[in-house]
Design a protein around this motif. Structure first.
Motif, PDB file in Angstrom:
ATOM      1  N   THR A  34       7.812   2.262  -2.265  1.00 29.79           N
ATOM      2  CA  THR A  34       7.238   1.108  -2.959  1.00 29.79           C
ATOM      3  C   THR A  34       8.191  -0.077  -2.892  1.00 29.79           C
ATOM      4  OG1 THR A  34       5.996   2.512  -4.474  1.00 29.79           O
ATOM      5  CG2 THR A  34       6.464   0.278  -5.213  1.00 29.79           C
ATOM      6  N   TYR A  39       3.441  -3.009  -3.325  1.00 32.79           N
ATOM      7  CA  TYR A  39       3.398  -2.820  -1.870  1.00 32.79           C
ATOM      8  C   TYR A  39       4.157  -1.563  -1.446  1.00 32.79           C
ATOM      9  CZ  TYR A  39       2.146  -7.737  -2.306  1.00 32.79           C
ATOM     10  OH  TYR A  39       1.544  -8.919  -2.671  1.00 32.79           O
ATOM     11  N   ARG A  40       3.896  -1.136  -0.210  1.00 32.16           N
ATOM     12  CA  ARG A  40       4.753  -0.178   0.484  1.00 32.16           C
ATOM     13  C   ARG A  40       5.478  -0.944   1.589  1.00 32.16           C
ATOM     14  NH1 ARG A  40       3.467   5.291  -0.623  1.00 32.16           N
ATOM     15  NH2 ARG A  40       1.876   5.342  -2.264  1.00 32.16           N
ATOM     16  N   ASP A  43       3.600  -2.082   4.621  1.00 30.75           N
ATOM     17  CA  ASP A  43       2.591  -3.130   4.498  1.00 30.75           C
ATOM     18  C   ASP A  43       3.042  -4.449   5.112  1.00 30.75           C
ATOM     19  OD1 ASP A  43       0.723  -1.538   3.130  1.00 30.75           O
ATOM     20  OD2 ASP A  43       1.651  -1.967   1.192  1.00 30.75           O
ATOM     21  N   HIS A  71      -1.573   6.499   2.426  1.00 27.49           N
ATOM     22  CA  HIS A  71      -1.624   5.055   2.168  1.00 27.49           C
ATOM     23  C   HIS A  71      -2.303   4.316   3.327  1.00 27.49           C
ATOM     24  CE1 HIS A  71      -0.473   1.072   0.825  1.00 27.49           C
ATOM     25  NE2 HIS A  71       0.063   0.838   2.011  1.00 27.49           N
ATOM     26  N   THR A  75      -5.937   2.553   2.797  1.00 30.16           N
ATOM     27  CA  THR A  75      -5.764   1.108   2.614  1.00 30.16           C
ATOM     28  C   THR A  75      -6.125   0.313   3.853  1.00 30.16           C
ATOM     29  OG1 THR A  75      -3.950   1.524   1.055  1.00 30.16           O
ATOM     30  CG2 THR A  75      -4.117  -0.706   1.989  1.00 30.16           C
ATOM     31  N   THR A 296      -2.208  -4.812   0.700  1.00 34.25           N
ATOM     32  CA  THR A 296      -1.858  -3.480   0.236  1.00 34.25           C
ATOM     33  C   THR A 296      -3.053  -2.883  -0.498  1.00 34.25           C
ATOM     34  OG1 THR A 296      -0.140  -2.167  -0.877  1.00 34.25           O
ATOM     35  CG2 THR A 296      -0.915  -4.144  -2.028  1.00 34.25           C
TER      36      THR A 296
END
Length: 406
Positions: A34, A39-40, A43, A71, A75, A296
């Motif tokens: 994260t 967000y990751r 992203d 994710h 996403t 995200t």
């Protein structure tokens, strides 16, 4: 990327183990960590590629990839009607029963993806940096120059060169004369002896050149099979490598303060510092640029709420947070709860962290689901913290996912 332009396949290298970010990577790959509340890390590169109309993207994964795979698949859903996709690709062992030997070997084992798409160019980008970039400008320079590979570089102080691959450009400022992997004492730049060009880990290849370079590398028994450590030096020796100066890149909506911002967040200190860059009144990196958005997953949560005299200043507070204590200079992910009398200062709290009544948290990174009991302290007693938790060289305290606080 068509729409009248060249065909480009995006390949994102997301197989890094991320040992220097432990304990945040104890349960996930580094690109899945994260960042910035919601967000990751992955992203950022995916948003840059998609904003640039590079809409066919393969994300190569390996270590602890479940969180990252989930994710991406939930996403990053593109239009299948138009043939676009962002897809995670695990190690397929197409060349035998072995994992990836390095980033170059990861692409070699996944060349079926390139053969299927038959693009003119392949954009190979890293997955764990925080920045905005329009890759189209780099691709345009690559196509015009006729180089086999173009590598993005950013100026960094020469004293920091041991953390990066260093690019030494020729007299024309573009042809790469030497590529040094994490050198201790590289030569400075002609116009700035105290700086060097650090590789950003972003490459644009002419497809034929990439395939041939990977095949030569696979036959070299002494190679480490790494993009920076093997492929770039090989193509540099052949006179086929060029530099793209990241400072020349511009995206819509940028400010004079965040233009050219790029951070490698591969250590706890760098990760923490990058978060502190977000929370100033004029942030060094602006998450709120709607002209070049960072995409995200959107959480289905109620807005953040402040009760019982709860207050927050110079902070990012995500949806679903309940603040009944004091929060300053911090970044809170969704679902964080800060109880009455609790104090959070200069910290990064991931999803669903609970800070109990009267507790104090200072200068810390708490991964998801950590619960700090009422009256407990983190960042108050350095000796005790060093005994119980991970403490970075810069003094940042880090607790892993669900870690018990004494």
């Amino acid at each position: 990327m068509r729409r009248g332009g060249p065909s480009v396949l995006g390949i994102v290298l997301a197989g890094g183990e991320g040992k220097r970010l432990m304990p945040l990577t104890a349960d996930r790959a580094k690109p899945a960590v994260t960042f910035g509340g919601t967000y990751r890390l992955v992203d950022f590169v995916l948003s840059n590629l998609v904003n640039a109309d590079i809409l066919r993207i393969c994300v190569l994964t390996q270590y602890k990839s479940h969180s990252l795979d989930r994710h991406i698949t939930t996403t990053w859903r593109m239009s299948s009607l138009l043939g676009n996709y962002v897809t995670p690709v695990p190690a397929q062992q197409r060349l035998g029963p072995r994992w990836y030997l390095g980033s170059a070997d990861a692409i070699l084992q996944s060349l079926n993806l390139v053969h299927d798409e038959q693009p003119e160019y392949v954009a190979v980008f890293g997955a764990d940096h925080v920045y905005r970039m329009d890759p189209r400008q780099m691709i345009a320079q690559h196509a015009e120059s006729g180089a086999g590979v173009t590598v993005a570089g950013i100026r960094v102080p020469r004293a920091e060169s041991s953390a990066f691959g260093v690019i030494s450009p020729g007299s024309d400022g573009q042809m790469v004369e030497r590529f040094l992997e994490k050198p201790s004492d590289p030569p400075g730049l002609p116009d700035d002896p105290e700086c060097v060009f650090a590789s950003m880990g972003n490459y644009v290849f002419t497809t034929k050149v990439l395939i041939e370079a990977l095949q030569r590398d696979a036959e070299d028994e002494d190679s480490v099979h790494d993009m920076g450590g093997s492929i770039l030096p090989q193509l540099t020796e052949r006179g086929e490598a060029e530099l793209y100066d990241f400072s020349a890149n511009h995206v819509p909506g940028e400010t004079s303060r965040d233009q050219g911002y790029w951070r490698d967040v591969g250590t706890l200190d760098a990760y923490y510092d990058a978060h502190m860059d977000l929370i100033a009144e004029r942030p060094a990196f602006n998450l709120y640029n709607r002209s070049w958005p960072i995409y995200t997953h959107s959480y289905q949560l109620s807005p953040a709420r402040f009760n019982a005299g709860g207050i927050a200043g110079e902070s990012i507070i995500s949806a679903g947070c309940l603040i009944r204590g004091q929060v300053t200079r911090s970044v809170l992910s969704p679902g964080v709860r800060v109880d009455p009398g609790a104090v959070v200062q200069g910290s990064v709290l991931h999803d669903n962290v609970r800070i109990g009544r009267g507790a104090v948290v200072r200068g810390a990174i708490l991964d998801k689901n950590v619960e700090v009991p009422p009256g407990a302290t983190i960042g108050v007693n350095p000796e005790r913290d060093a005994e119980l938790y991970t403490v970075s060289p810069g003094g940042v305290i880090a607790l892993g996912k669900g870690q018990i606080v004494s």
